[in-house]
Design an enzyme around this catalytic site. Sequence first.
Site, mmCIF file in Angstrom:
data_model
loop_
_atom_site.group_PDB
_atom_site.id
_atom_site.type_symbol
_atom_site.label_atom_id
_atom_site.label_comp_id
_atom_site.label_asym_id
_atom_site.label_seq_id
_atom_site.Cartn_x
_atom_site.Cartn_y
_atom_site.Cartn_z
ATOM 1 N N GLY A 145 0.804 -3.832 4.464
ATOM 2 C CA GLY A 145 0.675 -5.346 4.631
ATOM 3 C C GLY A 145 1.812 -6.089 4.904
ATOM 4 O O GLY A 145 2.997 -5.610 4.791
ATOM 5 N N CYS A 192 0.839 -1.170 -0.012
ATOM 6 C CA CYS A 192 -0.048 0.082 0.014
ATOM 7 C C CYS A 192 0.776 1.338 -0.026
ATOM 8 O O CYS A 192 0.252 2.350 -0.361
ATOM 9 C CB CYS A 192 -1.007 -0.164 1.201
ATOM 10 S SG CYS A 192 -2.292 -1.189 1.154
ATOM 11 N N CYS A 239 0.409 2.894 6.539
ATOM 12 C CA CYS A 239 0.696 1.202 7.180
ATOM 13 C C CYS A 239 0.773 0.466 5.619
ATOM 14 O O CYS A 239 0.443 0.640 4.687
ATOM 15 C CB CYS A 239 -0.778 1.037 7.970
ATOM 16 S SG CYS A 239 -2.218 0.911 6.955
ATOM 17 N N HIS A 275 -8.352 4.334 -2.393
ATOM 18 C CA HIS A 275 -6.962 4.000 -2.280
ATOM 19 C C HIS A 275 -6.410 3.199 -3.432
ATOM 20 O O HIS A 275 -6.542 1.849 -3.412
ATOM 21 C CB HIS A 275 -6.970 3.003 -0.857
ATOM 22 C CG HIS A 275 -5.599 2.704 -0.723
ATOM 23 N ND1 HIS A 275 -4.267 3.039 -0.931
ATOM 24 C CD2 HIS A 275 -5.327 1.684 0.146
ATOM 25 C CE1 HIS A 275 -3.293 2.280 -0.740
ATOM 26 N NE2 HIS A 275 -3.720 1.438 0.293
#
Length: 404
Positions: free
Chosen positions: A390, A91, A388, A358
């Site tokens: 994964g 991300c 943040c 996103h």
Amino acid sequence: MAEAVIFDAVRTPRGRGKAGGALRTVSPTELAALPLRALRERNNLNTELVDDVVLGCVEPVKDQSADIARTAVLFADYAETVSGVQINRFCASGLEAVNMVAAKVMSGQAPLGIGGGIESMSRTPMGSSGMPPGTDPELAMPLHFIPQGISADLIATRAGYSRRELDEFALTSQKRAANAWKSGYFKNSVIGVKDENGLVILDHDENMRPETTIEGLGELKPSFETLGAMAGFDSVAIQRYPEVEAVKHFHHAGNSSAIVDGAAAVLIGTMEIGKQAGLKPRARIRAFANIGSEPTIMLTGPVAATRKALKNAGMSVKDIDLWEINEAFASVVRFIMDSLELDHDKVNVNGGAIALGHPLGATGAMLVGTMLDELERRNLGTGVVTMCIGSGMGVSTVIERIGN
């Protein structure tokens, strides 16, 4: 060490990442090329001066494969001497791309470069490239793997957040995003997408739902409750965190990041190359940092990453005027705000991914542009962009406006 200066940042609108989304008909290569062309045209940029283009792309398969960064460079009619590389830090790929270009500039190896990202989630769905930690028992069991949504629910459970609190956060995101568009706050950076006849396909973020109400959010069913129970992921989470009696499932489509298509690009270089190319410096990248964090709960990394980045910059939380924290899930932003003792009035002031969406590989670069525009609009000096990631990681970038 050279200073990494941001000269410009542009992005496409975010289109709904579904079959009927407005950007579904636009190829990923064309989508990635759009902000590159915009940077050239807006800045009268001699592309022969650009050393490299780094683009985040989380699902580099199908029509997003074959090093889409290099393909986009050529498709955008940049000089053939400009190289391109696709990277994947899940991300945070778009923010990592910006940081990588900044590092090249700071080290003196590349005086001018572009960092950004692309994700066409309507054409290349999330998970298209596979996820071995989630599908291979030999990896999943020792790593205590659980899906991100259950990690977000685990954060909410451990922190004691209620469903109502998370829904209220999501409603604020929708209201702020709608106000930002109504007030024209994004007009400096968002470029409309047109078809081959010059007709506008999309010129605004398509996912926003300004009509959202707290009552409507309250009627949505939790997205990960069945998965947690039937697939056993709740038990895996409790095995890793035995103090949790049961995972409370509070996240749903309305308080989680939306699936969208989009692309972004940020032009970064030295002061010297800026003078040579006639570019106006808008901000400097003071510092950045990556960290690894516990991979089951996985989404708490921005706290440590931000502290590390601020230390690298010789700054503290109190020195920061504005914050962009990616709204992967409502509990994630709440947790980061509480951990760093942040005022919500300074965080995601124009909404976030819950309202806007996103596009995995592009979001980080989009947030850099959002931060830059808002610092200028408010005549403020400093900002932090953090995300943040994964598998348990975090990335943070510290930006300081020039000329404030």
